[in-house]
Design an enzyme around this catalytic site. Structure first.
Site, PDB file in Angstrom:
ATOM      1  N   THR A 208       0.818  -1.208   0.000  1.00  0.00           N
ATOM      2  CA  THR A 208       0.000   0.000   0.000  1.00  0.00           C
ATOM      3  C   THR A 208       0.855   1.262   0.000  1.00  0.00           C
ATOM      4  OG1 THR A 208      -0.212  -0.319   2.380  1.00  0.00           O
ATOM      5  CG2 THR A 208      -2.094  -0.926   1.028  1.00  0.00           C
ATOM      6  N   GLU A 427     -22.383  -2.822   4.756  1.00  0.00           N
ATOM      7  CA  GLU A 427     -21.815  -1.604   5.350  1.00  0.00           C
ATOM      8  C   GLU A 427     -22.842  -0.479   5.387  1.00  0.00           C
ATOM      9  OE1 GLU A 427     -19.084  -1.675   6.966  1.00  0.00           O
ATOM     10  OE2 GLU A 427     -18.538  -3.681   6.276  1.00  0.00           O
ATOM     11  N   HIS A 430     -24.901  -0.962   8.500  1.00  0.00           N
ATOM     12  CA  HIS A 430     -24.257  -0.440   9.709  1.00  0.00           C
ATOM     13  C   HIS A 430     -24.423   1.076   9.779  1.00  0.00           C
ATOM     14  CE1 HIS A 430     -22.177  -3.941  11.171  1.00  0.00           C
ATOM     15  NE2 HIS A 430     -21.436  -4.104  10.093  1.00  0.00           N
ATOM     16  N   ASP A 502     -18.866  -8.946  13.484  1.00  0.00           N
ATOM     17  CA  ASP A 502     -19.877  -8.116  14.147  1.00  0.00           C
ATOM     18  C   ASP A 502     -20.554  -8.902  15.253  1.00  0.00           C
ATOM     19  OD1 ASP A 502     -19.363  -6.262  12.205  1.00  0.00           O
ATOM     20  OD2 ASP A 502     -21.059  -6.867  10.949  1.00  0.00           O
TER      21      ASP A 502
END
Ligand code: ADP
Ligand code: MG
Ligand code: ZN
Length: 612
Positions: A208, A427, A430, A502
């Protein structure tokens, strides 16, 4: 950075041996003199045939007759040559008649020869051992000598790269800007007594751009860059790693302001005492030395230590304490916009065909890191060259993408369109639930770019540090955690494994509410279970039960109750705002990352919703 010493040493050795050989051929030429006894010498003297005679102090007699014959003999140790001859019947006159009579005080060459013969093998063995040691210490072909002499190898280079070479990663750059400012003009800060962080940890998946970023910080500030890699220390002799760290920091302090970069710090910075088979002494000593050096910085040490890791979770907590690597700079995998920017950096200066469409390429490469993209551009260029082209066209890029995606380690990271949609809904779930709950932390960012083990993430940060948490807050948090799975169920009528993390978090939270905080009505105001904790490691070791089976059943029921209720709330919110859920999820599929403002715009209804 690499020392040229070992090769030279070999050359020196060869020259040395060769000169000894020459030496012998000159001075110690094999003499074909005949070995004779002392009485035979005496006879030659008496007969007056000796032309010249030499005597060395260790009793070797060499003589040449007038006929040119050469003889060698040995004198008796405690008796002079003349006495010996006289004892054997020669007269002093006869001795004096010898044409040339030399006494060679130390018979230098001969002795030297002996000394050399004894020393050369020793030298050879010694050198051999030194070479073996080097080999053993370096593991790879980097040369290495003990302690001090190694220091010469740390010559800080001044990287030419700047933040311009690091595309995307704007947040990380912003955080590192402060470091750059400090290194550019430390006095400005020290004059005001400002304390600048000593250590920053760059956290991000392999490829990265952590190393690139660290060099860019040095490049931006125009300061020297000293670097070592944690993995170098692993196979070293005990003590070598620590002394190298010492050398490195010595050099750095002498060249400050500058940057010390410890790449792959997890290789030395694992939790001490963790893992089977005991600890690795060398690693531990190296790590300790790094800590000692950092603790030893005083207020005007203008050295900033950057370290890189892709496993912050396994680092020794001692590394993360205040005054050490107490700041983290996260370097995410690039999202679509980031990939576009990185592509831009790497096609710079390469001849591109007019058909090359960078945004499309960015879209086709979800999950690619900066290193993958560099690789991609390179592959495309190679393909074009092989086809004898003058420029790289879209077809080469396309082919390179396919090749890279087909690569084995790639496949696991790549997500299909379907998976992408599932993760986006998860996502979005959430985020939307959290945004609707009064007590939940504000959502800063939602992303479906894989981070670590997770498919995506929703980043929420507390507004201020709270030491007291309320039951209502916990309940909201639970609902938020379950929002991901609830969204999956609403959209697809099916659920996936993506929520396992989760669920674990939710279970742990619910259990704590029941057993530690006394938040379950049926159980009353008490705690359950005694925990033994290593306080400073923050790890639980064991739990001791101090309650009955029936209570255990009650606890389980309460936990289930809390979780069921939270799931119900999440479902209600999402069903009521199905249009917004779709909108967020679609935007996520499209852009991969959504920031807080865009999110709020959707939630507040400022954005026209397609499905509304
Ligand atoms: P890491 O240290 O995180 O494993 P590197 O810094 O070694 O990654 O990155 C490898 C290569 O990938 C770099 O040399 C660079 O060419 C490319 N790269 C990675 N990230 C970026 C970025 N954000 N912008 C441009 N190039 C990048
Ligand atoms: Mg690296
Ligand atoms: Zn989730």
């Amino acid at each position: 950075m690499r020392s040229a010493l070992p090769k030279n040493a070999f050359v020196y050795l060869l020259i040395f041996v060769a000169s000894i050989a020459l030496f012998y051929s000159f001075f110690a030429a094999p003499d074909n003199a005949e070995d004779i006894s002392l009485s035979q010498v005496a006879r030659l003297v008496k007969e007056g045939r000796v032309a010249d005679l030499s005597l060395t102090n260790d009793g070797i007699i060499r003589l040449t007759t007038f006929e040119g014959k050469r003889y060698i003999s040995r004198k008796e140790p405690n008796l002079g040559f003349s006495e010996t001859m006289i004892n054997l019947g020669a007269t002093p006159e006869q001795i004096a008649n010898i044409d040339e009579f030399k006494v060679l005080r130390p018979s230098m060459w001969e002795n030297w020869g002996i000394v050399l013969i004894q020393i050369v093998p020793l030298l050879l063995i010694g050198l051999f051992l030194v070479f073996m040691l080097r080999q053993a210490q370096s593991g790879n072909n980097q040369a290495l000598s003990f302690g001090k002499s190694r220091a010469r190898m740390f010559t800080g280079d001044r990287p030419a790269s700047t933040f311009d070479d690091v595309a995307g990663a704007d947040e990380a750059k912003q955080e590192l800007q402060e470091v750059v400012e400090f290194l550019k003009d430390p006095e400005r800060f020290t004059a005001l007594g400002a304390r600048i962080p000593k250590g920053l940890l760059l956290v991000g998946a392999p490829g990265t751009g952590k190393t690139l970023m660290a060099r860019a910080v040095a490049g931006e500030a125009g300061v020297p860059f000293f670097s070592i890699s944690g993995s170098e220390f692993v196979e070293m002799f005990v003590g070598v790693g620590a002394s190298r760290v010492r050398d490195l920091f010595d050099q750095a302090k002498r060249n400050s302001p500058c940057i010390v970069f410890v790449d792959e710090i997890d290789a030395v910075g694992r939790q001490r005492g963790a893992g089977l088979g005991g600890s690795h002494d060398e690693r531990e000593q190296t790590l300790n030395q790094i800590l000692v050096e950092m603790d030893g910085f005083d207020t005007d040490t203008k050295v900033i230590v950057l370290a890189a890791t892709n496993r912050p979770d396994i680092l020794d907590p001692a590394l993360l304490r205040p005054g050490r690597f107490d700041r983290r700079v996260i370097i995410d995998r690039p999202d679509r916009r980031g990939r576009e920017a990185i592509l831009g950096v790497h096609v710079r200066g390469k001849p591109l065909g007019p058909d090359v469409d960078i945004p499309t390429l960015a879209k086709q490469t979800p999950g690619f890191t900066g290193a993958d993209i560099e690789n991609l551009v390179n592959e495309a260029a190679i393909l074009a060259a092989r086809r004898n082209k003058k420029m790289i066209n879209m077809e080469e890029f396309q082919e390179a993408v396919e090749r890279l995606i087909a690569g084995p380690e790639r496949r696991s990271r790549l997500i299909s369109e379907k998976e992408k949609e599932i993760i986006a809904y998860h996502e979005a779930g959430h985020a939307l639930v959290m945004l609707n709950l009064e007590n939940a932390d504000p959502v800063h960012k939602v992303s479906i770019v894989a981070r670590g083990m997770m498919g995506g993430y929703t980043l929420s940060l507390p507004e201020d540090d709270q030491t007291l948490q309320s039951k209502a807050k916990f309940e909201d948090e639970l609902a938020g955690l379950l929002g991901g799975r609830a969204a999956e169920e609403i959209r697809f009528g099916d659920i996936t494994t993506g929520a396992s993390n989760d669920l674990r978090q939710a279970t742990r939270l619910a259990r704590a509410m029941v057993t530690e905080y006394g938040m379950a009505e049926s159980l009353g105001q008490r705690t359950f279970g005694q925990k033994e904790e290593l306080i400073f490691l923050g790890r639980e070791i064991a739990e001791q039960r101090d309650y009955s089976e029936e209570v255990a059943t009650l606890i389980d029921r309460e936990i289930k109750g809390l979780i069921d209720k939270a799931y119900e709330r999440a479902m209600q919110i999402l069903q009521a705002q199905r249009d917004k859920l779709d909108a967020i999820a679609n935007l996520l599929v499209e852009k991969e990352t959504i920031e807080n403002e865009e999110l709020l715009a959707i939630v507040k209804g400022e954005v026209k919703l397609a499905s509304a």
